[in-house]
Structure formats: structure tokens, C-alpha cells
Design an enzyme around this catalytic site. Structure first.
Site, PDB file in Angstrom:
ATOM      1  N   ASN A  10     -12.814  -3.247   3.008  1.00 41.64           N
ATOM      2  CA  ASN A  10     -13.714  -2.110   3.143  1.00 41.64           C
ATOM      3  C   ASN A  10     -14.683  -2.143   1.965  1.00 41.64           C
ATOM      4  O   ASN A  10     -14.262  -2.327   0.820  1.00 41.64           O
ATOM      5  CB  ASN A  10     -12.939  -0.799   3.143  1.00 41.64           C
ATOM      6  CG  ASN A  10     -11.964  -0.705   4.301  1.00 41.64           C
ATOM      7  OD1 ASN A  10     -12.247  -1.162   5.394  1.00 41.64           O
ATOM      8  ND2 ASN A  10     -10.803  -0.130   4.061  1.00 41.64           N
ATOM      9  N   HIS A  59     -10.545  -4.976  -2.937  1.00 44.72           N
ATOM     10  CA  HIS A  59      -9.184  -5.226  -2.471  1.00 44.72           C
ATOM     11  C   HIS A  59      -9.196  -5.636  -1.001  1.00 44.72           C
ATOM     12  O   HIS A  59     -10.056  -5.214  -0.238  1.00 44.72           O
ATOM     13  CB  HIS A  59      -8.257  -4.030  -2.695  1.00 44.72           C
ATOM     14  CG  HIS A  59      -8.741  -2.734  -2.123  1.00 44.72           C
ATOM     15  ND1 HIS A  59      -9.787  -2.005  -2.674  1.00 44.72           N
ATOM     16  CD2 HIS A  59      -8.317  -2.025  -1.051  1.00 44.72           C
ATOM     17  CE1 HIS A  59      -9.969  -0.896  -1.964  1.00 44.72           C
ATOM     18  NE2 HIS A  59      -9.104  -0.895  -0.975  1.00 44.72           N
ATOM     19  N   HIS A 115      -6.959  -5.620   2.433  1.00 39.61           N
ATOM     20  CA  HIS A 115      -5.811  -5.047   3.122  1.00 39.61           C
ATOM     21  C   HIS A 115      -5.227  -6.136   4.024  1.00 39.61           C
ATOM     22  O   HIS A 115      -5.946  -6.725   4.840  1.00 39.61           O
ATOM     23  CB  HIS A 115      -6.232  -3.871   4.014  1.00 39.61           C
ATOM     24  CG  HIS A 115      -6.739  -2.689   3.274  1.00 39.61           C
ATOM     25  ND1 HIS A 115      -5.941  -1.610   2.977  1.00 39.61           N
ATOM     26  CD2 HIS A 115      -7.965  -2.411   2.778  1.00 39.61           C
ATOM     27  CE1 HIS A 115      -6.667  -0.711   2.328  1.00 39.61           C
ATOM     28  NE2 HIS A 115      -7.899  -1.178   2.194  1.00 39.61           N
ATOM     29  N   GLY A 129     -15.599   2.621   4.329  1.00 38.23           N
ATOM     30  CA  GLY A 129     -14.258   3.177   4.181  1.00 38.23           C
ATOM     31  C   GLY A 129     -13.574   2.854   2.868  1.00 38.23           C
ATOM     32  O   GLY A 129     -12.380   3.104   2.727  1.00 38.23           O
ATOM     33  N   GLN A 130     -14.302   2.317   1.900  1.00 38.65           N
ATOM     34  CA  GLN A 130     -13.689   1.983   0.608  1.00 38.65           C
ATOM     35  C   GLN A 130     -13.418   3.272  -0.160  1.00 38.65           C
ATOM     36  O   GLN A 130     -14.320   4.080  -0.375  1.00 38.65           O
ATOM     37  CB  GLN A 130     -14.609   1.065  -0.195  1.00 38.65           C
ATOM     38  CG  GLN A 130     -13.991   0.600  -1.500  1.00 38.65           C
ATOM     39  CD  GLN A 130     -14.865  -0.384  -2.261  1.00 38.65           C
ATOM     40  OE1 GLN A 130     -15.997  -0.676  -1.861  1.00 38.65           O
ATOM     41  NE2 GLN A 130     -14.346  -0.881  -3.362  1.00 38.65           N
ATOM     42  N   ASP A 171       0.855  -1.186   0.000  1.00 38.53           N
ATOM     43  CA  ASP A 171       0.000   0.000   0.000  1.00 38.53           C
ATOM     44  C   ASP A 171       0.896   1.243   0.000  1.00 38.53           C
ATOM     45  O   ASP A 171       1.923   1.268   0.689  1.00 38.53           O
ATOM     46  CB  ASP A 171      -0.896  -0.012   1.246  1.00 38.53           C
ATOM     47  CG  ASP A 171      -2.013   1.009   1.183  1.00 38.53           C
ATOM     48  OD1 ASP A 171      -1.708   2.231   1.142  1.00 38.53           O
ATOM     49  OD2 ASP A 171      -3.185   0.611   1.182  1.00 38.53           O
ATOM     50  N   ILE A 172       0.526   2.272  -0.757  1.00 37.46           N
ATOM     51  CA  ILE A 172       1.349   3.487  -0.805  1.00 37.46           C
ATOM     52  C   ILE A 172       1.178   4.360   0.434  1.00 37.46           C
ATOM     53  O   ILE A 172       1.958   5.277   0.656  1.00 37.46           O
ATOM     54  CB  ILE A 172       1.084   4.323  -2.080  1.00 37.46           C
ATOM     55  CG1 ILE A 172      -0.351   4.819  -2.129  1.00 37.46           C
ATOM     56  CG2 ILE A 172       1.448   3.544  -3.320  1.00 37.46           C
ATOM     57  CD1 ILE A 172      -0.606   5.862  -3.192  1.00 37.46           C
TER      58      ILE A 172
END
Length: 113
Positions: free
Chosen positions: A86, A99, A101, A92-93, A30-31
Site C-alpha cells: 500500500n 512494508h 503484506h 491504504g498505507q 501483523d497485529i
């Protein structure tokens, strides 16, 4: 989808460090990490969210979780980790592509938020 960030990543248009890849899924860091280990596991085929999944997606959903476990093991998360999906704005998407996490590398408190 041509404007989907994760579709562009899956297609190789946007480069990422590929931690796991197979026919159906891709995993990459994740960035904006929220833990020492924060990896995203995505289906290569566009699916907007978990809420859009159908029974035809069962094998791919299983592969997402399997890949997340393989990445967790490769990242040395023997003390545990958390998987989060999410879904939708209230969930919270922020990217409209399913995806998972994978979070770990520290104690993760509960409740999460």
C-alpha cells in the site's frame, strides 16, 4: 526516525516475533491479521513508502520480495499467497514506513477492494 513504529520494531525497541531477519529486512506477524497468515516484511532502514524508493533501493526492494517468498514457504503457503504494498493515503498505507503484506492461508478473492 525516532517516532516510526516500524523503525522501533526493527531496532528491537518494540518486541515482535521475528519470522525472518537479515541485514536489510525483517518479517513479523501483523497485529491485525486480514488472513490466516498475515506477515509484514519491512526494510530495516527507514523508507517512507514505495513512492520514495529510488534506483539505489533496488537491491533492498529485491530482498523484500525474496524474504517474503522465504516466509511464504516457511508458513506452508504452497497453494498461493498475495503480496501487497500500500502506498500513500489513497493506496491504504497507514504506517509511513515501506512494508509488504504477505497474505495467505485461504482463498483471496479478486478484485481486492
Amino acid at each position: 526516525m525516532t517516532d516510526c513504529l516500524f523503525c522501533k520494531i526493527a531496532a528491537g525497541i518494540i518486541p515482535v516475533k521475528r519470522l525472518h531477519e537479515d541485514e536489510q529486512v525483517l518479517a513479523f506477524p501483523d497485529i491485525n491479521p486480514q488472513a490466516p497468515v498475515h506477515v509484514l516484511v519491512i526494510p530495516k532502514r527507514h523508507l517512507a513508502s514505495h513512492a520514495h524508493a529510488t534506483t539505489e533501493d533496488a537491491a533492498m526492494l529485491g530482498q523484500l520480495l525474496s524474504a517474503a517468498g522465504e516466509v511464504a514457504q516457511a508458513q506452508g503457503l504452497e497453494n498461493g499467497y498475495r503480496l501487497v504494498i500500500n502506498t500513500g493515503p489513497d493506496g491504504g498505507q497507514t504506517v509511513d514506513h515501506l512494508h509488504v503484506h504477505l497474505l495467505g492461508g485461504r482463498h483471496l478473492g479478486w478484485p481486492p477492494g
